[in-house]
Each structure stands twice: as structure tokens, then as C-alpha cells.
Scaffold this motif. Structure first.
Motif, short mmCIF file in Angstrom:
data_model
loop_
_atom_site.label_atom_id
_atom_site.label_comp_id
_atom_site.label_asym_id
_atom_site.label_seq_id
_atom_site.Cartn_x
_atom_site.Cartn_y
_atom_site.Cartn_z
N ALA A 1 0.68 -1.08 0.13
CA ALA A 1 0.05 0.13 0.02
C ALA A 1 0.94 1.47 0.04
CB ALA A 1 -1.07 0.10 1.15
N ASN A 2 2.15 1.23 0.72
CA ASN A 2 2.72 2.29 0.83
C ASN A 2 3.54 2.66 -0.62
OD1 ASN A 2 4.51 4.57 1.73
ND2 ASN A 2 5.59 3.21 3.32
N GLU A 3 3.73 1.66 -1.18
CA GLU A 3 4.47 1.78 -2.64
C GLU A 3 3.60 2.27 -3.58
OE1 GLU A 3 7.87 1.04 -3.38
OE2 GLU A 3 8.27 0.65 -1.43
N LEU A 4 2.16 1.80 -3.34
CA LEU A 4 1.39 2.20 -4.40
C LEU A 4 0.75 3.60 -3.96
CD1 LEU A 4 -0.41 -1.27 -5.01
CD2 LEU A 4 0.86 0.29 -6.82
N ASN A 5 1.16 4.27 -2.88
CA ASN A 5 0.66 5.47 -2.30
C ASN A 5 -0.48 5.35 -1.95
OD1 ASN A 5 0.91 8.06 -1.45
ND2 ASN A 5 0.47 8.94 -3.55
N LEU A 6 -1.35 4.28 -1.32
CA LEU A 6 -2.61 4.02 -0.85
C LEU A 6 -2.64 4.30 0.86
CD1 LEU A 6 -3.28 0.67 -2.70
CD2 LEU A 6 -4.15 3.03 -3.34
N SER A 7 -3.53 5.10 1.12
CA SER A 7 -3.88 5.12 2.62
C SER A 7 -4.36 4.11 3.13
CB SER A 7 -4.48 6.71 2.94
OG SER A 7 -4.89 6.55 4.07
#
Length: 148
Positions: free
Chosen positions: A63-69
């Protein structure tokens, strides 16, 4: 030989450390801040039911790599059919469980937004399979009494 960069190992560690137990015994998660926010951020509400002793840090990492919260789900309301973690829901009524399935789901959402072509999707799927098969000894240490 596969080598991790310092940033990847730090992200795994920070993802695990982002989980904490609240005063009522529930596990909560705070999304790590990402220093270089991308304009390709996916917009969907994601709720992750997980803990630091599960494969949830792998989901946090993706999620962090995909810039997801990612919001922390109340474990007492975990919708997983067997009550296990990790489990993820989104604002479209999607329920997905098992870390590999969750990682593939997040990847497919990125692909839907044009973030990846076929070659990139194949690479990511390979790394998802590798991570689930190989990161266990690094991320999930068993205690002498058999707990993770």
C-alpha cells in the motif's frame, strides 16, 4: 541471490512497527508517511484488519509503495469468514483475504489506473509470490512458545 535495499527492509520494519495495541486490546495501524507523494495515488478507502504478528506488514508495504492510505479495521468486526488476518475491504464492497490475494488485488487496482503495463504486472506478480514464499523467516519470527 536476492538483495534487499536498506529502504525496503526499513519499510518492512516500519510497517510492522506501525501496528499497536490499544487500551481496549484492539490492534490499530497508522499509515507510515511517505516522503515523495505521487500524483498517481489511487483513490479508494481501504480498511486493513491485521496485526504486526501476521502477514499484514506485507500489505502495508505494498500500500505504501502504491501510495495508498490504509485505515485500521476493528479486529472485533473483522469480516474474514474465519476471523483470520490479514483481511482487506474497500469502499466498493470488496472483501479480500490472504496476503497474496490482497497484494494481487492492490496490484490490479494499480493496473486499472494505468500505473502498470503487462510487463510490470508480471514482475509484480512474481515478487508477490516470492515475498509470500520467502519473507516468512525475515518478517515472522516464532517465539519459543510457538507464537509469531
Amino acid at each position: 541471490m536476492v538483495r534487499f535495499g536498506a529502504a525496503s527492509l526499513l519499510l518492512i520494519a516500519s510497517s510492522a512497527a506501525a501496528f499497536s495495541t490499544t487500551s481496549n486490546g484492539l490492534t490499530s495501524y497508522r499509515t507510515p508517511a511517505k516522503s515523495n507523494q505521487s500524483s498517481t495515488s489511487l483513490s479508494m478507502a481501504l480498511t486493513l484488519y491485521g496485526s504486526q504478528g501476521s502477514r499484514s506488514p506485507l500489505v502495508n508495504w505494498a500500500a505504501n509503495e502504491l501510495n495508498l492510505s490504509v485505515e485500521a479495521g476493528d479486529l472485533s468486526k473483522n469480516p474474514h469468514p474465519f476471523g483470520q488476518i490479514p483481511c482487506l475491504t474497500d469502499d466498493n464492497g470488496v472483501l479480500v483475504f490472504e496476503s497474496g490475494a490482497i497484494l494481487n488485488y492492490l496490484q490490479s487496482k494499480a493496473a486499472d489506473k494505468g500505473m502498470h503495463g503487462d510487463k510490470k504486472m508480471a514482475e509484480v506478480s512474481s515478487w508477490i509470490s516470492w515475498a509470500n514464499a520467502s519473507l516468512n523467516p525475515i518478517c515472522f519470527l516464532e517465539t519459543p512458545d510457538g507464537k509469531v
